[in-house]
Design an enzyme around this catalytic site. Structure first.
Site, PDB file in Angstrom:
ATOM      1  N   CYS A 132       5.675  14.029 -50.105  1.00  0.00           N
ATOM      2  CA  CYS A 132       6.086  14.830 -51.266  1.00  0.00           C
ATOM      3  C   CYS A 132       7.510  14.518 -51.701  1.00  0.00           C
ATOM      4  CB  CYS A 132       6.032  16.307 -50.921  1.00  0.00           C
ATOM      5  SG  CYS A 132       4.498  16.851 -50.210  1.00  0.00           S
ATOM      6  N   ARG A 156       6.722   7.056 -52.823  1.00  0.00           N
ATOM      7  CA  ARG A 156       6.570   7.758 -51.547  1.00  0.00           C
ATOM      8  C   ARG A 156       5.116   8.134 -51.264  1.00  0.00           C
ATOM      9  NH1 ARG A 156      11.473  10.364 -49.812  1.00  0.00           N
ATOM     10  NH2 ARG A 156      10.205  12.015 -48.935  1.00  0.00           N
ATOM     11  N   TRP A 191       1.932  15.489 -51.802  1.00  0.00           N
ATOM     12  CA  TRP A 191       0.980  14.785 -50.935  1.00  0.00           C
ATOM     13  C   TRP A 191       0.277  15.887 -50.153  1.00  0.00           C
ATOM     14  CZ3 TRP A 191       0.105  13.981 -45.641  1.00  0.00           C
ATOM     15  CH2 TRP A 191      -0.687  12.865 -45.322  1.00  0.00           C
ATOM     16  N   ASN A 248       8.632  20.570 -49.755  1.00  0.00           N
ATOM     17  CA  ASN A 248       8.171  19.476 -48.875  1.00  0.00           C
ATOM     18  C   ASN A 248       8.136  20.028 -47.463  1.00  0.00           C
ATOM     19  OD1 ASN A 248       8.392  17.882 -51.115  1.00  0.00           O
ATOM     20  ND2 ASN A 248      10.103  16.648 -50.347  1.00  0.00           N
ATOM     21  N   GLY A 249       7.127  19.641 -46.699  1.00  0.00           N
ATOM     22  CA  GLY A 249       7.058  20.101 -45.309  1.00  0.00           C
ATOM     23  C   GLY A 249       5.869  21.019 -45.100  1.00  0.00           C
ATOM     24  N   GLU A 285       0.513  -5.355 -35.638  1.00  0.00           N
ATOM     25  CA  GLU A 285       1.143  -5.148 -36.946  1.00  0.00           C
ATOM     26  C   GLU A 285       0.272  -5.751 -38.057  1.00  0.00           C
ATOM     27  OE1 GLU A 285       3.109  -3.495 -38.516  1.00  0.00           O
ATOM     28  OE2 GLU A 285       3.721  -4.685 -40.248  1.00  0.00           O
ATOM     29  N   LYS A 342      -1.360  -3.757 -41.167  1.00  0.00           N
ATOM     30  CA  LYS A 342      -1.085  -4.157 -42.556  1.00  0.00           C
ATOM     31  C   LYS A 342      -2.387  -4.334 -43.319  1.00  0.00           C
ATOM     32  CE  LYS A 342       1.975  -3.479 -42.893  1.00  0.00           C
ATOM     33  NZ  LYS A 342       3.144  -2.898 -42.362  1.00  0.00           N
ATOM     34  N   GLU A 393      -4.160  -0.832 -43.957  1.00  0.00           N
ATOM     35  CA  GLU A 393      -3.621   0.081 -44.958  1.00  0.00           C
ATOM     36  C   GLU A 393      -3.662  -0.501 -46.368  1.00  0.00           C
ATOM     37  OE1 GLU A 393       0.438   1.334 -44.159  1.00  0.00           O
ATOM     38  OE2 GLU A 393       1.002  -0.653 -43.534  1.00  0.00           O
ATOM     39  N   HIS A 449     -13.184  -7.381 -22.011  1.00  0.00           N
ATOM     40  CA  HIS A 449     -13.366  -6.121 -21.275  1.00  0.00           C
ATOM     41  C   HIS A 449     -14.121  -5.103 -22.121  1.00  0.00           C
ATOM     42  CE1 HIS A 449     -10.988  -7.547 -17.954  1.00  0.00           C
ATOM     43  NE2 HIS A 449     -10.153  -8.054 -18.837  1.00  0.00           N
ATOM     44  N   LYS A 492       4.874   6.973 -48.115  1.00  0.00           N
ATOM     45  CA  LYS A 492       5.892   6.043 -47.641  1.00  0.00           C
ATOM     46  C   LYS A 492       6.699   6.649 -46.501  1.00  0.00           C
ATOM     47  CE  LYS A 492       8.388   2.351 -47.560  1.00  0.00           C
ATOM     48  NZ  LYS A 492       7.776   1.238 -46.799  1.00  0.00           N
TER      49      LYS A 492
HETATM   50  O1  M6R Z   1      10.022   5.154 -42.089  1.00  0.00           O
HETATM   51  P1  M6R Z   1       9.489   4.769 -40.733  1.00  0.00           P
HETATM   52  O2  M6R Z   1       9.832   3.358 -40.373  1.00  0.00           O
HETATM   53  O3  M6R Z   1       9.884   5.726 -39.655  1.00  0.00           O
HETATM   54  O4  M6R Z   1       7.936   4.854 -40.891  1.00  0.00           O
HETATM   55  C1  M6R Z   1       7.084   4.646 -39.799  1.00  0.00           C
HETATM   56  C2  M6R Z   1       5.660   4.473 -40.257  1.00  0.00           C
HETATM   57  O5  M6R Z   1       5.238   5.592 -40.968  1.00  0.00           O
HETATM   58  C3  M6R Z   1       5.490   3.233 -41.146  1.00  0.00           C
HETATM   59  O6  M6R Z   1       5.931   2.076 -40.509  1.00  0.00           O
HETATM   60  C4  M6R Z   1       4.025   3.071 -41.531  1.00  0.00           C
HETATM   61  O7  M6R Z   1       3.257   2.755 -40.415  1.00  0.00           O
HETATM   62  C5  M6R Z   1       3.868   2.027 -42.631  1.00  0.00           C
HETATM   63  N1  M6R Z   1       2.961   2.498 -43.632  1.00  0.00           N
HETATM   64  C6  M6R Z   1       3.348   0.737 -42.128  1.00  0.00           C
HETATM   65  O8  M6R Z   1       3.239  -0.207 -43.126  1.00  0.00           O
END
Ligand code: M6R
Length: 605
Positions: free
Chosen positions: A2, A27, A73, A97-98, A481, A485, A488, A504, A600
């Protein structure tokens, strides 16, 4: 997640609020809203499900000079107009927010109210309204009294039709900034919304309330006592917030990496003197020498950056154990912190709720806490005892790319500086310094050379809905990673696995519905990695190998990265996998920069 904006001044609020909401779009959100109030106290409320563009369509021009806005959000209640903020109860409008954790309890006590939404925010608005009934009670007092009854996290901005010209803002665990300028005051949950208006801002601390009028801010605590505020200069590089000729921020940020990494290393790696210099750790050589345990705490991509760095740090120190902890788990787990531990909190946004909570817990236990943070002035950066800003520039796309590369580099620098105090031999130090020094150019070369191949492969593989990413040693974190990627951006179901772990269990899944990306570093483990690849191939697996080896590899596709690097090759494999994820998202017609359901900056747990 948010976003909050607010404006009070002598210009028309609607345009400024809409502009601020557009800046916060990156965001991630699913509805938006704005309320402004005229001098007579007449409100104009507009809310819409979907993007800010939908809100704009729903709005009618009003020349009011005070207002608040929000991108939501969804947490409590589906994305809809009625659940969008501002939430109104009586004369009070709230953006939030929160999460208010005790909203059910509070709601059951607010019997006089007929709640229209499913949100915890409407409950907060009702609570404020209930304390604002008497005509001699000021909005700031009603807000302070309400916040004393609330449990949870919030960044809020509140206005009332009875006091047009005032915005009351408050923070507990969710970022909020007040921008100050001549004759006007702005509120934002993210400094990017202030750009173009002011570079002077007050970062609220938890438990602080700002009473904002045009050009004036008065700060209080939750006991209604005045607190002094520090006005800071915010640095936002506007260029980082533009797409720079690319179709998407994601691609722009992938291609930013040579420069963003140079910014991370600049002034810190002095190659001709074989020297590393880190100003902000705030630890003496003696303190660094004593470190035996390093906790790296982070979420998502930042945790994979930590995992990759942990392999290196344990390689170049003899007496240091590195534990990489996912913050959402660590925060509720019973865990021991051995003597001589430090904790490093890695975060692009510096606002991730779980990471911040772990930081507070480590501080409570008296552990020395360092930050590896991108967003200057963010909550984590402000709470730590020292650390390293990665200086990667604003990362707008939800999928984190350039931050990862810079986080790994910054963690390596911390590890190397520590190893140096412990007597790391000059030869090893020199090797790492030499590789870090050329890494930006190697990344540039890889991006240029592999872009078309990654695109062609995405065109071939985008119909698959399942994949495995595998790696060994330092390519295992790259597999994790890469899998995240792809998940998402492309909504492909992907599992990242250690290559040696497949047999395994997971290898049972291999069939025509799956493809696999195997990262094979040409190091002492190359034969073991290739055996794992062959095992999958023998079962009909569709494999893309990403490697720097010139051995014959007979998989369905091979991307060979041509590099002189020996130690940091995984970071080159990673940019190939970023390119592939990007092109997969494009080929599948997804919203590349704002993937569904994601935000974000994850400011709720
Ligand atoms: O702002 P941060 O680096 O703390 O965020 C951590 C994760 O939320 C962030 O890396 C998230 O996994 C991304 N969407 C990955 O691309």
């Amino acid at each position: 997640m948010c976003g909050i904006v607010g404006y009070v001044g002598d210009r028309e609020a609607q345009d400024i609020l809409l502009g601020g909401l557009r800046r916060l779009e990156y965001r991630g959100y699913d509805s938006a809203g704005i309320v402004t109030v005229d001098v007579e106290g007449e409100p104009s409320l507009f809310r819409a499900k979907g993007k800010v563009a939908e809100l704009e369509k729903a709005m009618k021009d009003k020349p009011d000079r005070v207002g608040i806005g929000h991108t939501r959000w969804a947490t409590h209640g589906e994305p809809s107009e009625v659940n969008a903020h501002p939430q109104r109860v009586g004369d009070v409008y709230v953006v939030h927010n929160g999460i208010i954790e005790n909203y059910k309890e509070l709601k059951s006590e607010l019997k006089a109210y007929d709640f229209k939404s499913q949100t915890d925010t409407e409950v907060l608005a009702a609570l404020i309204d209930s304390l604002y009934q008497r005509s001699d009670v000021k909005l700031e007092n009603a807000v302070v009294q309400a916040l004393k009854l609330v449990r949870g996290a919030y960044g809020i901005a509140v206005i009332s039709t009875r006091e047009p010209g005032t915005i009351v803002a408050a923070r507990m665990g969710s970022p909020l900034i007040v921008g100050v300028a001549d004759d006007e005051t702005l509120i934002a949950s993210d400094a990017s919304a202030l750009v173009g208006h002011t570079d002077k801002a007050i970062y609220l601390n938890d438990g602080e309330v700002a009473v904002c009028t045009a050009g004036d801010v008065r700060m209080l605590d939750l006991a209604s006592q005045p607190v002094s505020a520090k006005v800071e200069t915010i640095e936002i590089d506007l260029q980082s917030m533009q797409k720079g000729g690319f179709d998407h921020y994601l691609m722009k940020e992938i291609f930013d990496q040579p420069d963003s990494l140079r910014a991370t290393l600049n002034g810190r790696v002095i190659k001709d003197q074989d020297l590393l210099r880190l100003g902000g750790l705030n630890m003496s050589d003696d303190e660094l020498r004593k470190v035996k345990n390093v906790f790296i705490v982070a979420c998502g991509t930042a945790s994979y950056a930590g995992l990759l760095a942990s392999y290196y740090i344990e390689r170049f120190t003899d007496d240091v154990t590195v534990r990489v902890e996912v913050a959402s788990e660590l925060r509720y787990r019973s865990f021991n912190v051995p003597e001589n531990s430090i904790a490093i909190f890695v975060s692009q946004s510096g606002e991730t709720a779980d990471t911040l909570a772990c930081l507070k817990e480590m501080k409570r236990r008296g552990v020395r806490c360092l930050g590896v943070v991108n967003a200057v002035g963010s909550s984590i950066a402000r709470e730590v005892d020292g650390g390293v800003y990665v200086h990667a520039g604003a990362e707008v796309s939800v999928a984190s790319t350039k931050a990862f590369t810079s986080q790994v580099a910054a963690l390596l620098l911390i590890g190397l500086v520590m190893a140096q105090t412990k007597g790391l031999d000059q030869k090893t130090l020199r090797e790492y310094i030499a590789e870090l020094d050329v890494l930006p150019d190697e990344i540039a070369k890889t991006l240029e050379a592999k872009n078309d191949e990654a695109k062609a492969l995405a065109e071939k593989y985008n119909h698959y809905d399942h994949a495995f990413y595998i790696g060994r040693d330092t390519t295992f974190p790259v597999a994790l990673e890469g899998a995240l990627k792809l998940k998402e951006t492309s909504y492909v179901h992907v599992e990242g696995q250690p290559a040696g772990e497949l047999k395994h269990g997971s290898i049972a899944l291999i069939d025509d519905r799956f493809f696999m990306v195997a990262f094979v570093d040409d190091n002492w483990l190359v034969e073991k990695s290739l055996s794992n690849v062959i095992e999958v191939q023998a079962r009909g697996g569709h494999i893309i190998t990403v490697t720097n080896s010139d051995r014959p590899i007979d998989t369905e596709a091979v991307i060979t990265v041509d590099t002189s690097l020996k130690l940091l090759t995984p970071l080159l494999f990673n940019v190939v996998s970023q390119l592939f994820a990007y092109y997969m998202a494009v080929a599948r017609g997804n919203d590349v920069d704002q993937p569904r359901n994601l935000a974000k900056s994850v400011t709720v747990e």
